[in-house]
Motif scaffolding. Structure first.
Motif, PDB file in Angstrom:
ATOM      1  N   CYS A 131      -5.881   3.533  -7.098  1.00 14.66           N
ATOM      2  CA  CYS A 131      -6.777   4.434  -7.941  1.00 14.66           C
ATOM      3  C   CYS A 131      -6.038   5.406  -8.397  1.00 14.66           C
ATOM      4  O   CYS A 131      -5.325   6.262  -7.597  1.00 14.66           O
ATOM      5  N   ARG A 132      -6.141   5.689  -9.817  1.00 16.95           N
ATOM      6  CA  ARG A 132      -5.443   7.226 -10.355  1.00 16.95           C
ATOM      7  C   ARG A 132      -6.550   7.683 -11.447  1.00 16.95           C
ATOM      8  O   ARG A 132      -6.503   7.017 -12.453  1.00 16.95           O
ATOM      9  N   GLY A 172       6.659  -7.637  -0.088  1.00 16.31           N
ATOM     10  CA  GLY A 172       5.996  -6.792  -0.865  1.00 16.31           C
ATOM     11  C   GLY A 172       6.094  -6.921  -2.403  1.00 16.31           C
ATOM     12  O   GLY A 172       6.947  -7.911  -2.733  1.00 16.31           O
ATOM     13  N   TYR A 173       5.403  -5.861  -3.382  1.00 14.43           N
ATOM     14  CA  TYR A 173       5.834  -5.974  -4.654  1.00 14.43           C
ATOM     15  C   TYR A 173       7.229  -5.458  -5.053  1.00 14.43           C
ATOM     16  O   TYR A 173       7.568  -4.519  -3.919  1.00 14.43           O
ATOM     17  N   HIS A 219       3.936   0.226  -6.459  1.00 12.13           N
ATOM     18  CA  HIS A 219       4.209   1.288  -5.364  1.00 12.13           C
ATOM     19  C   HIS A 219       2.765   1.511  -4.604  1.00 12.13           C
ATOM     20  O   HIS A 219       2.736   1.512  -3.568  1.00 12.13           O
ATOM     21  N   ALA A 220       1.750   1.438  -5.371  1.00 19.41           N
ATOM     22  CA  ALA A 220       0.479   1.709  -4.835  1.00 19.41           C
ATOM     23  C   ALA A 220       0.103   0.916  -4.082  1.00 19.41           C
ATOM     24  O   ALA A 220      -0.453   0.848  -3.157  1.00 19.41           O
ATOM     25  N   ASP A 271      -5.955   6.628  -3.297  1.00 17.38           N
ATOM     26  CA  ASP A 271      -5.989   7.564  -4.303  1.00 17.38           C
ATOM     27  C   ASP A 271      -4.438   8.070  -4.690  1.00 17.38           C
ATOM     28  O   ASP A 271      -3.886   9.083  -3.925  1.00 17.38           O
ATOM     29  N   TYR A 272      -4.073   7.692  -5.601  1.00 12.04           N
ATOM     30  CA  TYR A 272      -2.872   7.839  -6.085  1.00 12.04           C
ATOM     31  C   TYR A 272      -2.655   9.081  -7.128  1.00 12.04           C
ATOM     32  O   TYR A 272      -2.525   8.903  -8.211  1.00 12.04           O
ATOM     33  N   ASN A 273      -2.768   9.984  -6.446  1.00 13.93           N
ATOM     34  CA  ASN A 273      -2.369  11.382  -6.922  1.00 13.93           C
ATOM     35  C   ASN A 273      -3.465  11.924  -7.923  1.00 13.93           C
ATOM     36  O   ASN A 273      -3.194  12.334  -9.188  1.00 13.93           O
TER      37      ASN A 273
END
Length: 139
Positions: free
Chosen positions: A11-12, A137-138, A72-73, A41-43
């Motif tokens: 989430c951003r 991962g991604y 990345h999140a 909670d991505y910044n």
């Protein structure tokens, strides 16, 4: 099947979406335990963190980048997840009431991953956490 499913939400600054979807995710998770609901909670602005603090979910905040990076999140969420199976999601998606029981019944057949179709969950992926981590991962 008592393996834990982890519903992962990056989430951003999507507080309006979270207010609609997160209570529904939590409700469905509580009806079909064990389900871990995990939010990155991505910044985001302060209000997202305040909202998450009042919800019965696991969440953490990442502040290392000024812009949102979905892969990345999601990789951060994978690292933080404790479930046996991972379900990458988004802030504007919630599960149908039969979603978790359906997933459990399919996984009981021995699948390591699933890609769902249909109108409600097209393209939703469920993958064994150990396999996903092994694959790196991604990117």
């Amino acid at each position: 099947m008592d393996e834990t499913l982890t519903w992962m939400i990056p989430c951003r600054d999507r507080l309006d979406d979270l207010r609609v979807t997160l209570p529904r995710v939590v409700e469905q998770a509580q009806l079909s335990p064990p389900v871990e609901v995990l939010v990155c909670d991505y910044n985001s602005g302060e209000a997202v963190g305040e909202y998450l603090a009042g919800m019965p979910v696991r969440s953490f905040r990442y502040t290392g980048r000024p812009y949102f990076h979905m892969a990345h999140a999601r990789n951060l969420l994978v690292r933080a997840a404790t479930g046996d199976y991972l379900i990458p999601s988004a802030t504007d998606i919630w599960p149908h009431p039969k979603f978790f029981p359906l997933v459990r019944s399919l996984l009981a057949e021995g699948y390591d991953y699933l890609v769902l179709g249909g109108d409600r969950h097209p393209g939703v992926t469920i993958v064994r956490a150990s396999l996903f981590r092994e694959l790196g991962g991604y990117d």
